[in-house]
Design an enzyme around this catalytic site. Structure first.
Site, PDB file in Angstrom:
ATOM      1  N   LYS A 123      15.749 -24.283 -20.484  1.00  0.00           N
ATOM      2  CA  LYS A 123      15.586 -23.793 -21.890  1.00  0.00           C
ATOM      3  C   LYS A 123      15.842 -24.983 -22.769  1.00  0.00           C
ATOM      4  O   LYS A 123      15.508 -24.877 -24.039  1.00  0.00           O
ATOM      5  CB  LYS A 123      16.106 -22.535 -22.310  1.00  0.00           C
ATOM      6  CG  LYS A 123      16.089 -21.748 -21.113  1.00  0.00           C
ATOM      7  CD  LYS A 123      14.498 -21.384 -20.885  1.00  0.00           C
ATOM      8  CE  LYS A 123      14.292 -20.244 -19.870  1.00  0.00           C
ATOM      9  NZ  LYS A 123      14.525 -20.793 -18.439  1.00  0.00           N
ATOM     10  N   SER A 471      11.464 -18.220 -11.801  1.00  0.00           N
ATOM     11  CA  SER A 471      12.112 -19.294 -11.831  1.00  0.00           C
ATOM     12  C   SER A 471      10.855 -20.171 -11.367  1.00  0.00           C
ATOM     13  O   SER A 471       9.933 -19.702 -10.734  1.00  0.00           O
ATOM     14  CB  SER A 471      13.212 -19.687 -10.816  1.00  0.00           C
ATOM     15  OG  SER A 471      12.969 -20.792 -10.355  1.00  0.00           O
TER      16      SER A 471
END
Ligand code: FES
Length: 559
Positions: A123, A471
């Site tokens: 992120k 993921s």
């Protein structure tokens, strides 16, 4: 360009502000020069950003070499692997917004003329690029670099192998000794996860977007070339301040189209979709899931990188890195070469002057005319189960159609245990809901569950649909980002045990096979659930976040 630092630090009335610049080492000569920030996502909580502080001095030297000054400051990191499968994962996507916000706050509050953002874990990269697009002061992105793969005997390992070994252990296929050995050797250096998971995907896209220097995504974190890229990124930023080259001059609609093409050609993480939508929103570029569908349908999948393929990021680095893919797509007319990059040159000019190693690369990157798959690595699905869209990484599964029985779970928690108790069987479509942007909140990634399914030998026989995320390391028939999410009454909320679900990647469809009337009746009877959090960061986030089909951006309520 009008430089904010002049207004803040030059002139007699700014003596108080200047006094503090002196306190941190700036001289008379420095004051008045362009002033750059270096916003570095650093943390010892995980290997991904463990080393990023080391890069500051090279970036600073690069900035100074062009006659500017620089000061460094941190932003946060939420480590995805360490939070995976736990409540901590709810903070992961939330941290993207925090990173964007903290970069904005520091650059704006201290009147920097521009900044270099140094990222690593998933992120941190979109967060920094969102801030660049939002603030629109000259900016350049620098990746901290990938970890190298691990080896256990002749097995090449990434963190994905630990999760899959754990799934095998739960099913009794893998011994405890083997699992613990895989754990020991899986991630042998600092740097981000070694495969083409989300971090390496976003780094690759930073080159395609033009906001990072060509070739800067692939050198491992441990490579000496990182220092050179750090120096050159600092130089590029200082020159951009000089010439007034801003992120929105670089991150145009055409640049996003290029990035989508690279995402599809590489078979990158589905998170790439969320993050590109969010960066585009900050840049004021109108990008939608239709753009991903359009570009995916004409872009071949050509890179054999894990989890869908065989190789890792450091392997790609040895054969020329992301520019190899850019060059092939450009030659095939699948990229726009006229877009500007942070180097000040167009993408075409940058590629023409790039020094490609003269080595064989066809084992990793295929020809556009002989692709692994003729269309992109990610497919957008729509249908009665996800009218606003859902995403499937076709690069990570050999199956194109799956029809099965729904097995719904309200939240991720019970799935791992159900697997342990053999309650998930061949032919099941595991539906995990109330894990969307608002419901999670934060769309937790479900690698623990998806890898456990694959590790248990069910990867070809069980599908999954969720309003949460996966993921980049996830493989199998796993559909994420189902929108609208359950928390706002999307159809995923009313799936019942045993309902038939069809996922058809070729047709781009995901349908709940109940009659229109029955679906309508169920939706009318649906009532919202109380929020999981009523105070703190997660509650604030849930009250602002938009649908995954819009990038799960947080929208101000006052417009
Ligand atoms: Fe940080 Fe994978 S957990 S890059």
């Amino acid at each position: 360009m009008d430089r904010p630092s002049v207004e803040r630090y030059v002139g007699v009335v700014n003596a108080p502000h200047r006094a503090f610049l002196r306190s941190v080492g700036l001289t008379d000569e420095d004051v008045g020069k362009p002033l750059a920030a270096i916003v570095v996502a650093w943390s010892e909580a995980g290997p991904c950003n463990f080393h990023t502080l080391n890069l500051i001095r090279y970036v600073k030297e690069g900035i100074r070499s062009v006659g500017a000054s620089a000061l460094a400051m941190p932003t946060i990191v939420v480590n995805d692997n360490i939070s995976m499968g736990t409540e901590g994962m709810r903070y992961s996507l939330v941290s993207r917004e925090l990173i964007a916000d903290t970069a904005e706050a520091q650059v704006m509050a201290h009147a920097f003329d521009g900044f270099v953002g140094i990222g690593g874990c998933d992120k941190t990269e979109p967060g920094l690029m969102m801030a660049m697009a939002r603030i629109n002061r000259p900016a350049a992105y620098l990746y901290g670099g990938t970890a190298e793969p691990g080896f256990y005997g002749d097995r090449k390992l990434t963190i994905e192998d630990v999760y899959e070994s754990l799934g095998g252990y739960v099913k009794g296929i893998v011994s405890e000794e083997e699992l613990l050995m895989v754990e020991r050797f899986a991630h042998p250096t600092y740097g981000t996860c070694a495969g083409l998971f989300t971090a390496n995907t976003m780094a690759s896209l930073s080159e395609a977007l033009g906001i990072a220097l060509l070739g800067s995504a692939s050198p491992p974190a441990t490579s000496a070339r990182r220092a050179a890229y750090a120096y050159e990124t600092g130089m590029a930023l200082a020159k951009a301040i000089e010439t007034g080259l801003k992120p929105r001059d670089i991150m145009t609609f055409e640049a996003f189209e290029n990035a989508i093409a690279v995402l599809m050609a590489m078979g990158g993480s589905t998170n790439g979709i969320l993050h590109l939508l969010a960066i585009a929103y900050e840049a004021g570029v109108k990008l939608s899931l239709e753009d991903f569908e359009r570009i995916s349908s004409k872009t071949p999948y050509i890179a054999s990188l894990r989890p869908g393929g065989l190789y890792v990021m450091s392997d790609l680095d040895q054969v020329g890195g992301v520019p190899i893919i850019l060059r092939k797509l450009m030659k095939a007319g699948l990229l726009n070469g006229d877009v500007l990059t942070i180097s000040g040159k167009t993408l075409r000019e940058s590629l023409e002057s790039y020094k490609f190693p003269e080595v064989q690369h066809s084992h990793i990157v295929k020809e556009v005319s002989q692709p692994i798959k003729p269309t992109g690595g990610i497919k957008i699905l729509r249908g009665t189960l996800a009218p606003e869209g859902a995403v499937l990484k076709v690069a990570a599964t050999g199956i194109t159609r799956f029809e099965g029985r729904a097995k719904p779970f309200d939240g991720e928690e019970g799935v791992f245990e159900a697997l342990r108790r053999n309650e998930i069987q061949e032919g099941d479509v595991v539906v995990i809901r109330y894990e969307g942007p608002r419901g999670g909140p934060g769309m937790p990634e479900m690698l623990r569950v998806t890898a456990a399914i694959v590790g248990a030998g069910l990867g070809e026989h069980v599908a999954m649909v969720t309003d949460g995320r996966f993921s980049g390391a996830t493989r199998g028939m796993m559909v994420g980002h189902a929108s609208p999410e359950a928390a706002v009454g999307g159809p995923i909320a009313v799936v019942e045990e045993g309902d038939k679900i069809v996922i058809d990647a070729e047709k781009g469809k995901i349908d709940l096979l109940v009659s229109e009337n029955e679906l309508k009746k169920r939706l009318e009877g649906w009532r919202p659930r109380p929020p999981r959090y009523t105070s703190g960061l997660l509650a604030k986030y849930a009250s602002l976040v938009a649908s995954a089909s819009l990038g799960a951006i947080t929208k101000p309520t006052l417009q």
